[in-house]
Design a protein around this motif. Structure first.
Motif, PDB file in Angstrom:
ATOM      1  N   ALA A   1       0.839  -1.204   0.000  1.00  0.00           N
ATOM      2  CA  ALA A   1       0.000   0.000   0.000  1.00  0.00           C
ATOM      3  C   ALA A   1       0.875   1.257   0.000  1.00  0.00           C
ATOM      4  O   ALA A   1       0.594   2.216  -0.719  1.00  0.00           O
ATOM      5  N   VAL A   2       1.951   1.235   0.785  1.00  0.00           N
ATOM      6  CA  VAL A   2       2.847   2.388   0.856  1.00  0.00           C
ATOM      7  C   VAL A   2       3.444   2.678  -0.521  1.00  0.00           C
ATOM      8  O   VAL A   2       3.439   3.805  -0.995  1.00  0.00           O
ATOM      9  N   LYS A   3       3.889   1.611  -1.172  1.00  0.00           N
ATOM     10  CA  LYS A   3       4.526   1.765  -2.482  1.00  0.00           C
ATOM     11  C   LYS A   3       3.527   2.346  -3.496  1.00  0.00           C
ATOM     12  O   LYS A   3       3.845   3.267  -4.246  1.00  0.00           O
ATOM     13  N   ARG A   4       2.301   1.815  -3.493  1.00  0.00           N
ATOM     14  CA  ARG A   4       1.323   2.284  -4.480  1.00  0.00           C
ATOM     15  C   ARG A   4       0.885   3.720  -4.197  1.00  0.00           C
ATOM     16  O   ARG A   4       0.623   4.475  -5.126  1.00  0.00           O
ATOM     17  N   LEU A   5       0.828   4.079  -2.926  1.00  0.00           N
ATOM     18  CA  LEU A   5       0.500   5.471  -2.589  1.00  0.00           C
ATOM     19  C   LEU A   5       1.598   6.415  -3.057  1.00  0.00           C
ATOM     20  O   LEU A   5       1.325   7.486  -3.589  1.00  0.00           O
ATOM     21  N   GLU A   6       2.851   5.994  -2.860  1.00  0.00           N
ATOM     22  CA  GLU A   6       3.982   6.835  -3.294  1.00  0.00           C
ATOM     23  C   GLU A   6       3.912   7.079  -4.798  1.00  0.00           C
ATOM     24  O   GLU A   6       4.069   8.207  -5.273  1.00  0.00           O
ATOM     25  N   ILE A   7       3.632   6.000  -5.540  1.00  0.00           N
ATOM     26  CA  ILE A   7       3.527   6.123  -7.000  1.00  0.00           C
ATOM     27  C   ILE A   7       2.364   7.045  -7.363  1.00  0.00           C
ATOM     28  O   ILE A   7       2.497   7.937  -8.207  1.00  0.00           O
ATOM     29  N   ALA A   8       1.230   6.846  -6.692  1.00  0.00           N
ATOM     30  CA  ALA A   8       0.030   7.630  -7.015  1.00  0.00           C
ATOM     31  C   ALA A   8       0.249   9.118  -6.749  1.00  0.00           C
ATOM     32  O   ALA A   8      -0.116   9.967  -7.566  1.00  0.00           O
ATOM     33  N   ILE A   9       0.881   9.438  -5.611  1.00  0.00           N
ATOM     34  CA  ILE A   9       1.115  10.851  -5.273  1.00  0.00           C
ATOM     35  C   ILE A   9       2.039  11.487  -6.321  1.00  0.00           C
ATOM     36  O   ILE A   9       1.787  12.586  -6.803  1.00  0.00           O
ATOM     37  N   LYS A  10       3.074  10.741  -6.712  1.00  0.00           N
ATOM     38  CA  LYS A  10       4.025  11.249  -7.706  1.00  0.00           C
ATOM     39  C   LYS A  10       3.302  11.517  -9.031  1.00  0.00           C
ATOM     40  O   LYS A  10       3.451  12.576  -9.638  1.00  0.00           O
ATOM     41  N   GLN A  11       2.476  10.547  -9.459  1.00  0.00           N
ATOM     42  CA  GLN A  11       1.767  10.702 -10.737  1.00  0.00           C
ATOM     43  C   GLN A  11       0.779  11.867 -10.695  1.00  0.00           C
ATOM     44  O   GLN A  11       0.648  12.619 -11.662  1.00  0.00           O
ATOM     45  N   ALA A  12       0.083  11.995  -9.561  1.00  0.00           N
ATOM     46  CA  ALA A  12      -0.916  13.067  -9.454  1.00  0.00           C
ATOM     47  C   ALA A  12      -0.235  14.436  -9.473  1.00  0.00           C
ATOM     48  O   ALA A  12      -0.747  15.391 -10.059  1.00  0.00           O
ATOM     49  N   ARG A  13       0.951  14.516  -8.842  1.00  0.00           N
ATOM     50  CA  ARG A  13       1.699  15.780  -8.876  1.00  0.00           C
ATOM     51  C   ARG A  13       2.143  16.094 -10.300  1.00  0.00           C
ATOM     52  O   ARG A  13       2.000  17.217 -10.780  1.00  0.00           O
ATOM     53  N   GLU A  14       2.689  15.071 -10.970  1.00  0.00           N
ATOM     54  CA  GLU A  14       3.173  15.283 -12.338  1.00  0.00           C
ATOM     55  C   GLU A  14       2.039  15.690 -13.270  1.00  0.00           C
ATOM     56  O   GLU A  14       2.208  16.498 -14.175  1.00  0.00           O
ATOM     57  N   ALA A  15       0.864  15.114 -13.032  1.00  0.00           N
ATOM     58  CA  ALA A  15      -0.276  15.414 -13.900  1.00  0.00           C
ATOM     59  C   ALA A  15      -0.887  16.783 -13.589  1.00  0.00           C
ATOM     60  O   ALA A  15      -1.688  17.299 -14.357  1.00  0.00           O
ATOM     61  N   GLY A  16      -0.519  17.344 -12.447  1.00  0.00           N
ATOM     62  CA  GLY A  16      -1.097  18.631 -12.058  1.00  0.00           C
ATOM     63  C   GLY A  16      -2.408  18.487 -11.302  1.00  0.00           C
ATOM     64  O   GLY A  16      -3.204  19.424 -11.220  1.00  0.00           O
ATOM     65  N   LEU A  17      -2.655  17.293 -10.747  1.00  0.00           N
ATOM     66  CA  LEU A  17      -3.878  17.090  -9.969  1.00  0.00           C
ATOM     67  C   LEU A  17      -3.621  17.203  -8.469  1.00  0.00           C
ATOM     68  O   LEU A  17      -4.532  17.126  -7.648  1.00  0.00           O
ATOM     69  N   LEU A  18      -2.350  17.360  -8.126  1.00  0.00           N
ATOM     70  CA  LEU A  18      -1.963  17.744  -6.761  1.00  0.00           C
ATOM     71  C   LEU A  18      -0.916  18.828  -6.936  1.00  0.00           C
ATOM     72  O   LEU A  18      -0.219  18.854  -7.944  1.00  0.00           O
ATOM     73  N   GLY A  19      -0.803  19.698  -5.954  1.00  0.00           N
ATOM     74  CA  GLY A  19       0.203  20.753  -6.040  1.00  0.00           C
ATOM     75  C   GLY A  19      -0.434  22.128  -6.173  1.00  0.00           C
ATOM     76  O   GLY A  19      -1.569  22.331  -5.737  1.00  0.00           O
ATOM     77  N   GLU A  20       0.327  23.037  -6.799  1.00  0.00           N
ATOM     78  CA  GLU A  20      -0.139  24.421  -6.902  1.00  0.00           C
ATOM     79  C   GLU A  20      -1.169  24.574  -8.021  1.00  0.00           C
ATOM     80  O   GLU A  20      -1.055  23.946  -9.068  1.00  0.00           O
ATOM     81  N   ASN A  21      -2.137  25.420  -7.799  1.00  0.00           N
ATOM     82  CA  ASN A  21      -3.043  25.878  -8.854  1.00  0.00           C
ATOM     83  C   ASN A  21      -3.641  24.719  -9.669  1.00  0.00           C
ATOM     84  O   ASN A  21      -3.458  24.617 -10.878  1.00  0.00           O
ATOM     85  N   ILE A  22      -4.375  23.851  -8.974  1.00  0.00           N
ATOM     86  CA  ILE A  22      -4.917  22.646  -9.610  1.00  0.00           C
ATOM     87  C   ILE A  22      -5.963  23.016 -10.662  1.00  0.00           C
ATOM     88  O   ILE A  22      -6.890  23.774 -10.384  1.00  0.00           O
ATOM     89  N   LEU A  23      -5.787  22.489 -11.882  1.00  0.00           N
ATOM     90  CA  LEU A  23      -6.690  22.710 -13.014  1.00  0.00           C
ATOM     91  C   LEU A  23      -6.913  24.206 -13.294  1.00  0.00           C
ATOM     92  O   LEU A  23      -7.982  24.609 -13.757  1.00  0.00           O
ATOM     93  N   GLY A  24      -5.892  24.993 -12.963  1.00  0.00           N
ATOM     94  CA  GLY A  24      -5.960  26.413 -13.265  1.00  0.00           C
ATOM     95  C   GLY A  24      -6.978  27.199 -12.462  1.00  0.00           C
ATOM     96  O   GLY A  24      -7.391  28.291 -12.839  1.00  0.00           O
ATOM     97  N   THR A  25      -7.404  26.624 -11.318  1.00  0.00           N
ATOM     98  CA  THR A  25      -8.453  27.288 -10.547  1.00  0.00           C
ATOM     99  C   THR A  25      -7.921  28.121  -9.391  1.00  0.00           C
ATOM    100  O   THR A  25      -8.684  28.762  -8.671  1.00  0.00           O
ATOM    101  N   GLY A  26      -6.585  28.052  -9.167  1.00  0.00           N
ATOM    102  CA  GLY A  26      -6.043  28.768  -8.028  1.00  0.00           C
ATOM    103  C   GLY A  26      -6.063  27.944  -6.747  1.00  0.00           C
ATOM    104  O   GLY A  26      -5.456  28.317  -5.748  1.00  0.00           O
ATOM    105  N   PHE A  27      -6.746  26.806  -6.774  1.00  0.00           N
ATOM    106  CA  PHE A  27      -6.785  25.941  -5.584  1.00  0.00           C
ATOM    107  C   PHE A  27      -5.525  25.083  -5.551  1.00  0.00           C
ATOM    108  O   PHE A  27      -5.170  24.448  -6.541  1.00  0.00           O
ATOM    109  N   SER A  28      -4.848  25.094  -4.382  1.00  0.00           N
ATOM    110  CA  SER A  28      -3.623  24.297  -4.233  1.00  0.00           C
ATOM    111  C   SER A  28      -3.810  23.282  -3.122  1.00  0.00           C
ATOM    112  O   SER A  28      -4.387  23.584  -2.076  1.00  0.00           O
TER     113      SER A  28
END
Lengths: 171, 603
Positions: B246-273
């Motif tokens: 579970a730890v490994k898959r969460l690490e991968i998921a968080i990394k992918q979501a950050r790279e895709a722009g679904l986690l981090g700053e200004n998600i989907l251009g809405t200003g929500f971080s």
């Protein structure tokens, strides 16, 4: 003690310094650093705890307090093969106590101890969530399910043979 | 930057991709891996490459829930029904590739019938279906669509109102209404946090592990939604170190979501971080308690503290924090996409939606099940669980782990809801359901749980630290055939005191296994104390060892091995056991070549 051991240890302490440098200043970094340190050293002896305390600038008492609070952290070295027999309810009602007793008898150690040759350590672990395959045990990270006393004994015998082969190969 | 349009394009492209070619999903959660799924996966991988089967897509999946049938391999062919192969070995995999993938002939003899009648999958909707290590597969199943919808169409207040309307209650144990919890944190200002409790410590419960291993992005998406609702930009997932996959898959998921722009700053251009960090537990059951969990994230000994102040007011690092369990979060995206009314229509008046149970113990179909709230215990055990294994008699179901209790056979027709379980002296807990039969001793079960609590008590407050220890000593006394009149009353007295005086939920609920077994199985306690016997034949101290003279070949092996010389008789003569000398170690049973030595609990 051979010279090789010392070099290896100092190398590890250097790596620990790096781990600390990477995580210092982040909120709540003590436990993550201790996880990494245990991964590196295998256990958390006093020297390692002291290095963490100094590196993160926290009292040694806090490091020791955390190390002794959580069951995953160990102050004693563990065996090359760490046997964990699951004592979750599903495993318990399916007889994991008998398996644990048998392995303790076979390895001639009590639960929580390491064999004199350093090959095996035996622990009772909390539920690992493989209840569908109860009773289960793990050896290092390998999970073995649907055990019987006999099959568990056989698995450990195989590890023992493997360890002996490795020792002979290194002679 | 990822835009709403781009997200939709990714979704469409991946849905289209799934319509083409053959899709082979190998169940690779912890249960599957323990049953040998990695070897099976390797065979598929090698053969697909060797035979250049370019139209076949191989996917490592999560857990479908039928643990006893692992390793499970699903084959999806466009326009055809899914074929499920069970208990697949590398040899069977070879044949499936040869016959099914190459020659399009289903290998009937390996096909298993997975029964999902009576089940409804919301929290587990993607488990075993998608590749948890590929964000695009989640997006193809409408992943991150709930986040996109909320960011485009809803204010934080509207989102909280929707969750309130759905009637969703916490799936971690106590069942507090989720929307209400969120609203408590909305009003305060400044830095706030969202925490996910993935410290699934109840022995016998593993639904959270299954969701994390099979559908990790659903948790990330739900946490981002919670962050938007209360105005937090940082989340923490506190996950057990006992769950490496579970730890490994969460690490991968968080990394992918950050790279895709679904986690981090200004998600989907809405200003929500919003960003998420992982924190590993280190083996302390008490850290499943919310205040202890937050203390542990802060890097300290995981000791609980008194409430109020509640975490929504003063939580992690002293800031307003909401904490929800994995399964609770897994329900959030479908509620947003399908609407609160849809969710509120499932279940009962007081308990909405579904609940995942880990149905384990002495039942035929072991595994994870998800049923609408209000389903009866009988349906769960007899219909879905396929009845008691070995044709034995159902005795009780234990729910709620060390905080819960037993539901006896006479209440098998009770609909499962938060309130009904409390009325029966148990609780929902996180959803472990351990089925016990006539061979389980209820005093021993109570002793087992108290041993657990004593071990896991953090030691901060005396009622829990000292009180549970005293209870355990009494239970051990009873199990060791040393019980006396009055012991039960002392147990009851201690139980009431601990419940009233303990600091946190761990202590307050610790006496429940004893109270519940006393309520329904007092006769078993009496049998141990007054009749000096263990009806189920579990407690060693009540056992008498006897030699079955019909089976005995008088080989004398038992007598040679007996550490106390309790076996009387010479080779080739009759042997018998002197019960005064026998210490009931059981060594003779393991040594007898003819299985002639038997244990009996009768006087």
């Amino acid at each position: 003690m051979g010279k090789g051991v010392c070099v290896c240890q100092s190398e590890k302490f250097k790596q620990l310094e790096q781990i600390i440098a990477e995580q210092k200043g982040q909120p709540g970094s003590l436990i993550p650093v201790m996880h990494d340190a245990q991964e590196l050293f295998g256990h958390l002896p006093l020297e390692v705890q002291a290095a963490i305390a100094e590196g993160l600038d926290v009292p040694l008492a806090d490091v020791y307090g955390v190390a002794t609070f959580y069951s995953k952290f160990t102050l004693q070295p563990k065996g090359k093969f760490q046997i964990n027999v699951c004592m979750g309810t599903a495993c318990y009602v399916k007889g994991s106590q008998l398996i644990l007793d048998k392995l303790a008898e076979m390895l001639q150690i009590s639960v929580g101890e390491t064999t004199a040759d350093g090959i095996f350590s035996l622990d009772a672990t909390r539920c690992i969530g493989a209840c569908g395959l109860a009773p289960v045990m793990t050896v290092n990270n390998q999970v073995y399910g649907q055990l019987t006393v006999e099959s568990a004994e056989k698995i450990i015998q195989e590890y023992l043979l493997r360890a002996r082969r490795d020792i002979n190969a290194n002679l | 930057m990822l835009t709403f349009e781009k997200l939709e394009q990714i979704r469409q492209a991946n849905i289209e991709l799934n319509r083409q070619g053959i899709r082979v999903v190998v169940g690779m959660a912890t249960c599957g891996l323990a049953a040998g799924a990695q070897l099976v996966y390797d065979v598929f991988q090698q053969e697909i490459k060797k035979r250049a089967l370019t139209e076949v897509k191989l996917v490592p999946g999560g857990c479908i829930g039928a643990c006893s049938l692992e390793p499970i391999v699903d084959v999806y062919t466009p326009g055809q029904e899914k074929i499920t192969y069970v208990q697949v070995t590398p040899q069977k995999a070879q044949k499936i590739i040869e016959e099914h993938l190459v020659n399009s002939r289903v290998v009937d003899e390996y096909v298993g019938k997975l029964e999902f009648k009576g089940q409804e999958r919301i929290a587990l909707r993607n488990c075993g279906i998608i590749n948890p290590e590929d964000i695009n597969e989640y997006i193809a199943q409408d992943g991150y669509q709930a986040l996109a919808k909320v960011l485009q169409e809803m204010t934080p207040e509207e989102l909280i109102t929707e969750i309130k309307k759905s009637g969703l209650r916490g799936r971690g144990g106590a069942g507090f209404p989720t929307g209400t919890k969120w609203s408590f944190a909305l009003s305060s200002s400044g830095q706030k946090y969202v925490c996910c409790n993935a410290d699934e410590g109840d022995p016998g419960a593993y639904m959270d592990r299954s969701v994390l291993e099979g559908d990790p992005h659903s948790i990330l998406e739900a946490m981002a939604l919670a962050g938007y609702a209360i105005g937090a930009n940082q989340g923490y997932i506190y996950v057990r170190a006992e769950y490496p996959v579970a730890v490994k898959r969460l690490e991968i998921a968080i990394k992918q979501a950050r790279e895709a722009g679904l986690l981090g700053e200004n998600i989907l251009g809405t200003g929500f971080s919003f960003d998420i960090e992982l924190r590993l537990g280190a083996g302390a059951f008490v850290c499943g308690e919310e205040t202890a969990l937050m203390t542990s994230i802060e890097g300290k000994r995981g000791e609980p503290r008194p409430r109020p102040p509640f975490p929504a007011v003063k939580g992690l690092f002293g800031r307003p924090t909401i904490l929800n369990n994995v399964e609770t979060f897994a329900n959030i995206p479908p509620i947003i996409l399908k609407g609160a009314d849809w969710f509120a229509n499932i279940g009962t008046e007081r308990s909405k939606g579904t609940k995942v149970f880990a149905l384990v113990g002495k039942v035929n179909n072991i595994g994870l099940i998800e049923v609408p709230m209000g389903t009866t215990l009988r349906t769960v055990i007899e219909k879905i669980g396929g009845g008691i294994s070995g044709g034995k008699r159902f005795k009780a179901a234990q729910t709620g782990g060390p905080s819960g209790g037993c539901i006896p056979a006479e209440h098998i027709d009770t609909p499962i809801e938060y309130e009904t379980l409390i009325e029966l002296g148990s609780m929902m807990g996180s959803g472990g359901m351990i089925v016990m039969d006539e061979d389980n001793c209820m005093v021993d079960v109570a002793r087992f749980f108290l041993e657990f609590t004593v071990d896991e008590s953090c030691g901060k407050c005396p009622p829990c630290r000292i009180g549970t220890k005293r209870m355990l000593e009494l239970l051990e006394k009873i199990c060791n055939n040393e019980g006396e009149e009055g012991d039960i009353e002392v147990l009851e007295n201690l139980a009431v005191t601990i419940k009233a005086g303990a600091l946190c939920a761990l202590g307050q609920t610790a006496p429940n296994p004893v109270l519940s077994t006393l309520r329904y199985f007092r006769h078993e306690y009496d049998a141990h104390i007054k009749d000096k016997r263990c009806p189920a034949g579990i407690c060693q101290a009540f056992m008498t060892y006897v030699i079955n003279q019909e089976k005995c070949t008088k080989c004398h092996i038992c007598a040679k091995n007996c550490p106390t010389n309790a076996i009387i008789g010479k080779p080739k003569e009759k042997h018998y056991i002197d019960t005064n000398l026998c210490i009931k170690c059981g060594l003779c049973i393991t040594k007898c070549p003819k299985n002639a030595i038997e244990k009996t609990s009768k006087n």
